[in-house]
Design an enzyme around this catalytic site. Structure first.
Site, mmCIF file in Angstrom:
data_model
loop_
_atom_site.group_PDB
_atom_site.id
_atom_site.type_symbol
_atom_site.label_atom_id
_atom_site.label_comp_id
_atom_site.label_asym_id
_atom_site.label_seq_id
_atom_site.Cartn_x
_atom_site.Cartn_y
_atom_site.Cartn_z
ATOM 1 N N GLY A 11 0.838 -1.213 0.000
ATOM 2 C CA GLY A 11 0.000 0.000 0.000
ATOM 3 C C GLY A 11 0.862 1.248 0.000
ATOM 4 O O GLY A 11 0.461 2.310 0.492
ATOM 5 N N SER A 13 1.888 3.166 -2.433
ATOM 6 C CA SER A 13 1.746 4.164 -3.503
ATOM 7 C C SER A 13 1.143 5.477 -3.006
ATOM 8 O O SER A 13 1.260 6.500 -3.658
ATOM 9 C CB SER A 13 0.902 3.593 -4.651
ATOM 10 O OG SER A 13 -0.384 3.247 -4.190
ATOM 11 N N ARG A 14 0.472 5.435 -1.849
ATOM 12 C CA ARG A 14 -0.135 6.656 -1.295
ATOM 13 C C ARG A 14 -0.550 6.412 0.168
ATOM 14 O O ARG A 14 -0.322 5.317 0.700
ATOM 15 C CB ARG A 14 -1.362 7.069 -2.122
ATOM 16 C CG ARG A 14 -2.436 6.017 -2.208
ATOM 17 C CD ARG A 14 -3.653 6.520 -2.985
ATOM 18 N NE ARG A 14 -4.766 5.615 -2.822
ATOM 19 C CZ ARG A 14 -5.065 4.620 -3.637
ATOM 20 N NH1 ARG A 14 -4.315 4.391 -4.702
ATOM 21 N NH2 ARG A 14 -6.109 3.839 -3.412
ATOM 22 N N SER A 139 -8.349 -1.578 12.090
ATOM 23 C CA SER A 139 -9.171 -0.362 12.133
ATOM 24 C C SER A 139 -9.931 -0.390 13.446
ATOM 25 O O SER A 139 -10.209 -1.481 13.978
ATOM 26 C CB SER A 139 -10.174 -0.394 10.973
ATOM 27 O OG SER A 139 -11.235 0.505 11.225
ATOM 28 N N TYR A 152 -16.368 -4.666 5.921
ATOM 29 C CA TYR A 152 -15.045 -4.052 6.170
ATOM 30 C C TYR A 152 -14.599 -4.350 7.610
ATOM 31 O O TYR A 152 -13.467 -4.783 7.839
ATOM 32 C CB TYR A 152 -15.118 -2.548 5.917
ATOM 33 C CG TYR A 152 -13.825 -1.811 6.186
ATOM 34 C CD1 TYR A 152 -12.777 -1.843 5.263
ATOM 35 C CD2 TYR A 152 -13.633 -1.091 7.362
ATOM 36 C CE1 TYR A 152 -11.584 -1.160 5.513
ATOM 37 C CE2 TYR A 152 -12.443 -0.411 7.613
ATOM 38 C CZ TYR A 152 -11.424 -0.445 6.678
ATOM 39 O OH TYR A 152 -10.237 0.221 6.935
ATOM 40 N N LYS A 156 -11.304 -6.613 8.917
ATOM 41 C CA LYS A 156 -10.264 -6.079 9.804
ATOM 42 C C LYS A 156 -10.220 -6.847 11.129
ATOM 43 O O LYS A 156 -9.166 -6.986 11.734
ATOM 44 C CB LYS A 156 -10.497 -4.579 10.054
ATOM 45 C CG LYS A 156 -10.335 -3.721 8.792
ATOM 46 C CD LYS A 156 -8.905 -3.759 8.279
ATOM 47 C CE LYS A 156 -8.642 -2.818 7.135
ATOM 48 N NZ LYS A 156 -7.252 -2.848 6.661
HETATM 49 N N1 LIG Z 1 -7.864 6.137 6.036
HETATM 50 C C1 LIG Z 1 -8.505 5.700 7.105
HETATM 51 O O1 LIG Z 1 -9.333 6.419 7.678
HETATM 52 C C2 LIG Z 1 -8.229 4.323 7.651
HETATM 53 C C3 LIG Z 1 -8.768 3.995 8.903
HETATM 54 C C4 LIG Z 1 -8.522 2.741 9.450
HETATM 55 C C5 LIG Z 1 -7.761 1.831 8.748
HETATM 56 N N2 LIG Z 1 -7.254 2.157 7.524
HETATM 57 C C6 LIG Z 1 -6.469 1.150 6.826
HETATM 58 O O2 LIG Z 1 -5.172 1.647 6.596
HETATM 59 C C7 LIG Z 1 -4.635 1.032 5.415
HETATM 60 C C8 LIG Z 1 -4.106 2.113 4.486
HETATM 61 O O3 LIG Z 1 -5.188 2.922 4.097
HETATM 62 P P1 LIG Z 1 -5.032 4.398 3.510
HETATM 63 O O4 LIG Z 1 -5.921 5.252 4.283
HETATM 64 O O5 LIG Z 1 -3.609 4.726 3.347
HETATM 65 O O6 LIG Z 1 -5.751 4.154 2.098
HETATM 66 P P2 LIG Z 1 -5.428 4.621 0.612
HETATM 67 O O7 LIG Z 1 -4.825 5.981 0.622
HETATM 68 O O8 LIG Z 1 -6.655 4.350 -0.154
HETATM 69 O O9 LIG Z 1 -4.286 3.599 0.169
HETATM 70 C C9 LIG Z 1 -4.553 2.230 -0.006
HETATM 71 C C10 LIG Z 1 -3.293 1.575 -0.520
HETATM 72 O O10 LIG Z 1 -3.543 0.186 -0.744
HETATM 73 C C11 LIG Z 1 -3.132 -0.172 -2.058
HETATM 74 N N3 LIG Z 1 -3.976 -1.251 -2.564
HETATM 75 C C12 LIG Z 1 -5.338 -1.310 -2.524
HETATM 76 N N4 LIG Z 1 -5.756 -2.444 -3.098
HETATM 77 C C13 LIG Z 1 -4.645 -3.121 -3.509
HETATM 78 C C14 LIG Z 1 -4.428 -4.348 -4.177
HETATM 79 N N5 LIG Z 1 -5.447 -5.133 -4.546
HETATM 80 N N6 LIG Z 1 -3.158 -4.723 -4.434
HETATM 81 C C15 LIG Z 1 -2.111 -3.944 -4.075
HETATM 82 N N7 LIG Z 1 -2.245 -2.779 -3.434
HETATM 83 C C16 LIG Z 1 -3.508 -2.362 -3.154
HETATM 84 C C17 LIG Z 1 -3.285 1.135 -2.859
HETATM 85 O O11 LIG Z 1 -2.426 1.176 -3.971
HETATM 86 P P3 LIG Z 1 -2.844 0.989 -5.512
HETATM 87 O O12 LIG Z 1 -4.180 1.634 -5.708
HETATM 88 O O13 LIG Z 1 -1.715 1.649 -6.234
HETATM 89 O O14 LIG Z 1 -2.860 -0.480 -5.697
HETATM 90 C C18 LIG Z 1 -2.815 2.169 -1.845
HETATM 91 O O15 LIG Z 1 -1.407 2.246 -1.842
HETATM 92 C C19 LIG Z 1 -5.771 0.202 4.807
HETATM 93 O O16 LIG Z 1 -5.604 -1.140 5.175
HETATM 94 C C20 LIG Z 1 -7.007 0.781 5.471
HETATM 95 O O17 LIG Z 1 -8.051 -0.166 5.539
HETATM 96 C C21 LIG Z 1 -7.456 3.391 6.968
#
Ligand SMILES: NC(=O)c1ccc[n+]([C@@H]2O[C@H](COP(=O)([O-])OP(=O)(O)OC[C@H]3O[C@@H](n4cnc5c(N)ncnc54)[C@H](OP(=O)(O)O)[C@@H]3O)[C@@H](O)[C@H]2O)c1
Length: 244
Positions: A11, A13-14, A139, A152, A156
């Protein structure tokens, strides 16, 4: 702090994964960065290569065959692996009555099966070295549940069960923990309405969303020797938010 350690960050990439890559690079780790978007990974590689060794590998973690190939790449290019941060994940927001089975399967492949497979291959390498740290991003929805997020939250929660079991299975050599963020300012929350955002911030004692770097700092702690006696734990990074 992570001098010359090899860290696999998914993950990357961003969002949280990219923030983690930047912080780990500053702390001296060599990086293997994974996501589907190769261009975005290349940009981060260009940025961080001045600081450390950065390998990138674009693949879809929904596919176990691609995870197998990823570890072929790692064994060829680094031979060692000290840290796995599994930050790749997808969100699915739908009331149970409206939810679609195909998306739930994709959700579990992305959020849980990938964690199972990544930790299986990573542990094999770490057990040979007799050391390692694995951190899954769960989460607070896994701990509290949330309306319109049953699938979801369940995906988790599954990580939590996996983490507790593997922490027993691979002790004393590998430490395995989870970080449970509340709401983090990344692309993942782009679909939240203004009203939803205001409601969540009002329910958060620290009165804002987390920045991805704040989750990354906790991942740094759990990956380093600063947490050498911590395993099988979930650390909440939620600003005190108790319930959605
Ligand atoms: N943001 C929140 O509020 C929040 C809260 C609780 C938990 N989380 C968890 O934290 C983690 C990171 O989330 P984030 O907020 O950083 O989200 P995000 O900005 O949407 O980033 C998600 C990352 O996962 C990668 N990804 C998604 N599907 C993929 C696949 N099939 N294969 C390979 N890479 C994949 C995406 O890259 P590509 O699109 O380039 O593949 C991207 O780098 C996640 O597990 C999320 O559930 C987030």
């Amino acid at each position: 702090m992570l001098d010359k350690k090899y860290a696999l960050i998914t993950g990357a990439s961003r969002g949280i994964g990219a923030a983690t890559a930047r912080i780990f690079a500053k702390k001296g780790a060599n990086l293997i960065l994974v996501a589907r978007n190769k261009e975005a990974l290349q940009k981060i590689q260009d940025e961080l290569s001045l600081l450390t060794q950065v390998h990138i590998y674009a693949c879809d973690l929904q596919k176990s065959t691609e995870i197998k190939k990823l570890f072929g790449f790692i064994r060829t290019h680094t031979k060692e692996l000290d840290i796995l941060i599994h930050a790749a994940g997808m969100m699915y927001s739908a009331m149970q009555m409206m939810s679609r089975e195909q998306i739930i399967k994709e959700l579990f492949d992305t959020n849980f099966i990938s964690a199972y497979e990544l930790s299986r291959y990573a542990s094999k390498m770490m057990l040979r070295q007799k050391s390692g740290s694995i951190v899954f991003i769960s989460s607070i929805m896994a701990l509290e549940g949330a309306k319109a997020h049953s699938a979801y939250s369940a995906s988790k929660s599954a990580l939590k069960g996996l983490m507790h079991s593997l922490a027993k299975e691979y002790a004393p050599h590998i430490r395995i923990n989870c970080v449970a963020p509340g709401v983090v300012q990344t692309d993942m929350i782009a679909s939240l309405s203004k009203e939803e955002k205001e409601r969540i911030i009002a329910a958060t004692p620290l009165a804002r969303f987390a920045m991805p770097e704040e989750v990354a700092q906790t991942l740094l702690f759990l990956s380093s020797d600063m947490s050498s006696f911590i395993t099988s734990q979930t650390i909440r990074v939620d600003g005190g938010l108790c319930s959605f």
